[in-house]
Design an enzyme around this catalytic site. Structure first.
Site, PDB file in Angstrom:
ATOM      1  N   ASN A 256       0.876  -1.173   0.000  1.00 49.40           N
ATOM      2  CA  ASN A 256       0.000   0.000   0.000  1.00 49.40           C
ATOM      3  C   ASN A 256       0.912   1.222   0.000  1.00 49.40           C
ATOM      4  OD1 ASN A 256      -1.765   2.081   0.456  1.00 49.40           O
ATOM      5  ND2 ASN A 256      -2.413   1.403   2.498  1.00 49.40           N
ATOM      6  N   TRP A 257       1.022   1.825  -1.156  1.00 46.45           N
ATOM      7  CA  TRP A 257       1.953   2.965  -1.278  1.00 46.45           C
ATOM      8  C   TRP A 257       1.430   4.197  -0.547  1.00 46.45           C
ATOM      9  CZ3 TRP A 257       3.654   3.173  -7.186  1.00 46.45           C
ATOM     10  CH2 TRP A 257       4.348   2.001  -7.500  1.00 46.45           C
ATOM     11  N   LYS A 258       0.143   4.198  -0.201  1.00 49.20           N
ATOM     12  CA  LYS A 258      -0.490   5.390   0.373  1.00 49.20           C
ATOM     13  C   LYS A 258      -0.246   6.592  -0.552  1.00 49.20           C
ATOM     14  CE  LYS A 258      -0.225   3.169   4.809  1.00 49.20           C
ATOM     15  NZ  LYS A 258      -0.203   3.265   6.269  1.00 49.20           N
TER      16      LYS A 258
ATOM     17  N   HIS B 133      -9.574   1.226   4.877  1.00 50.30           N
ATOM     18  CA  HIS B 133      -8.301   1.426   5.579  1.00 50.30           C
ATOM     19  C   HIS B 133      -8.537   2.373   6.760  1.00 50.30           C
ATOM     20  CE1 HIS B 133      -4.192   2.566   6.490  1.00 50.30           C
ATOM     21  NE2 HIS B 133      -3.808   1.487   5.840  1.00 50.30           N
TER      22      HIS B 133
ATOM     23  N   GLU C 145      -6.969   4.784   7.764  1.00 51.20           N
ATOM     24  CA  GLU C 145      -6.767   6.212   7.428  1.00 51.20           C
ATOM     25  C   GLU C 145      -8.008   6.782   6.743  1.00 51.20           C
ATOM     26  OE1 GLU C 145      -3.036   5.551   5.422  1.00 51.20           O
ATOM     27  OE2 GLU C 145      -2.151   4.993   7.340  1.00 51.20           O
TER      28      GLU C 145
ATOM     29  N   GLU D  87      -5.333  -4.790  10.544  1.00 52.77           N
ATOM     30  CA  GLU D  87      -4.328  -3.749  10.727  1.00 52.77           C
ATOM     31  C   GLU D  87      -4.589  -3.010  12.041  1.00 52.77           C
ATOM     32  OE1 GLU D  87      -2.430  -2.681   6.654  1.00 52.77           O
ATOM     33  OE2 GLU D  87      -3.954  -1.204   7.154  1.00 52.77           O
TER      34      GLU D  87
ATOM     35  N   GLY E  68       2.568   2.424  10.707  1.00 58.51           N
ATOM     36  CA  GLY E  68       3.514   3.516  10.539  1.00 58.51           C
ATOM     37  C   GLY E  68       4.234   3.904  11.823  1.00 58.51           C
TER      38      GLY E  68
ATOM     39  N   SER F 167       3.453  -2.043  10.254  1.00 54.68           N
ATOM     40  CA  SER F 167       4.905  -2.121  10.468  1.00 54.68           C
ATOM     41  C   SER F 167       5.499  -3.487  10.127  1.00 54.68           C
ATOM     42  CB  SER F 167       5.273  -1.708  11.897  1.00 54.68           C
ATOM     43  OG  SER F 167       4.901  -0.345  12.125  1.00 54.68           O
TER      44      SER F 167
ATOM     45  N   GLY G 225       2.886  -1.049   4.181  1.00 49.89           N
ATOM     46  CA  GLY G 225       2.978   0.366   3.839  1.00 49.89           C
ATOM     47  C   GLY G 225       4.417   0.753   3.542  1.00 49.89           C
ATOM     48  N   GLY G 226       5.070   1.328   4.538  1.00 46.67           N
ATOM     49  CA  GLY G 226       6.412   1.887   4.348  1.00 46.67           C
ATOM     50  C   GLY G 226       7.397   0.971   3.639  1.00 46.67           C
TER      51      GLY G 226
HETATM   52  P1  13P Z   1       3.058   0.449   7.562  1.00 46.74           P
HETATM   53  O1  13P Z   1       3.577  -0.841   6.978  1.00 46.74           O
HETATM   54  O2  13P Z   1       3.778   1.661   7.037  1.00 46.74           O
HETATM   55  O3  13P Z   1       2.971   0.402   9.052  1.00 46.74           O
HETATM   56  O4  13P Z   1       1.557   0.613   7.017  1.00 46.74           O
HETATM   57  C1  13P Z   1       0.680  -0.445   7.164  1.00 46.74           C
HETATM   58  C2  13P Z   1      -0.562  -0.110   6.413  1.00 46.74           C
HETATM   59  O5  13P Z   1      -1.323   0.753   6.812  1.00 46.74           O
HETATM   60  C3  13P Z   1      -0.805  -0.832   5.159  1.00 46.74           C
HETATM   61  O6  13P Z   1      -2.087  -0.573   4.684  1.00 46.74           O
END
Ligand code: 13P
Length: 249
Positions: A10-12, A95, A97, A166, A172, A211, A232-233
């Site tokens: 997930n590149w966000k 998600h 967010e 999640e 994050g 994470s 994500g990251g």
């Molecule tokens: P991180 O891997 O950056 O913690 O993000 C997880 C996430 O929200 C994937 O959708």
């Protein structure tokens, strides 16, 4: 069980034409013939670019959201049919967010799930508790409520969804759920899916997200009910994402 694990990035809201090209080219060059399924969920403006970049590779394209509506006066939204035209295979829905910053309710998430399914897109339905909810002992109640809304609207079609657990406090933050903490919640979700779609529950993938990285992926992915990761990251760095793919293969 024969289902392959799914590793989804997930590149966000990250990327640029140049950065995406470098990242996806490195992934395509390094991925080989993986034993897991792979997806990258990219910002909407880059769907066409990444569709071209992943063509012919084992990497599938994903979106980060999808409208619950089919068409019309919904400024800023993308319909599932539009996403489908760009070869989108997966769409993240609900998600944390989106729930937090855009007020998405369980009902909206359920409707988005239905829209994706109706258009042949596999929804990756996210559930997870906040730190305050975990500390109040509400984890199970929260994730079950979130998933129940999706089951209620989608019935037996939920055999076609992917679930992502999640925990909000792990996103994050560098604070990963321990494999045991994650497995415990995944088992709760599996049981709930079993109740709703008995024959198919074992085949529904439940991903862990929060994470996940190259160092902790193998241990998380070794848990009985962890069928992949939503990353994500670490999905923005080709060597890290490739290591996670290797851990799932
Ligand atoms: P991180 O891997 O950056 O913690 O993000 C997880 C996430 O929200 C994937 O959708």
């Amino acid at each position: 069980m024969t289902k392959k694990k799914l590793i989804a990035g997930n590149w966000k809201m990250n990327g640029s034409l140049a950065a995406n090209e470098a990242l996806v080219k490195a992934l395509v060059a390094g991925v080989g013939t993986p034993a897991c399924a792979i997806a990258v969920c990219v910002p909407a403006p880059y769907l066409a670019q990444v569709q071209t970049l992943v063509a012919g590779s084992p990497i599938e394209l994903g979106a980060q959201d999808v409208s619950a509506r089919a068409q019309g006066a919904f400024t800023g939204e993308q319909s599932a049919a539009m996403l489908k035209e760009f070869g989108v295979h997966y769409a993240i829905v609900g998600h944390s967010e989106r729930r937090q910053y855009h007020g998405e309710t369980d009902e909206v998430v359920a409707a988005k799930t239905a829209a994706a399914l109706a258009n042949g897109i596999t929804p990756i339905v996210c559930v997870g508790e906040t730190l305050a909810q975990r500390e109040a002992g509400q984890t199970e109640e929260i994730v079950k409520r979130q998933l129940a809304a999706v089951i209620h609207v989608n019935g037996h079609c939920i055999s076609e969804i992917v679930v992502a657990y999640e925990p909000v406090w792990a996103i994050g933050t560098g604070k990963t759920a321990t494999p045991e903490q994650a497995q415990a919640v995944h088992a709760v979700l599996r049981a709930q899916l079993h109740h709703a779609a008995s024959d198919h529950a074992a085949g529904i993938r439940i991903l862990y997200g929060g994470s996940m990285n190259a160092a902790n992926a193998a241990e998380l992915l070794a848990q009985a009910d962890i069928d992949g990761g939503l990353i994500g990251g670490a999905s923005l760095k080709a060597p890290d994402f490739l290591q996670i793919i290797a851990a799932a293969s």
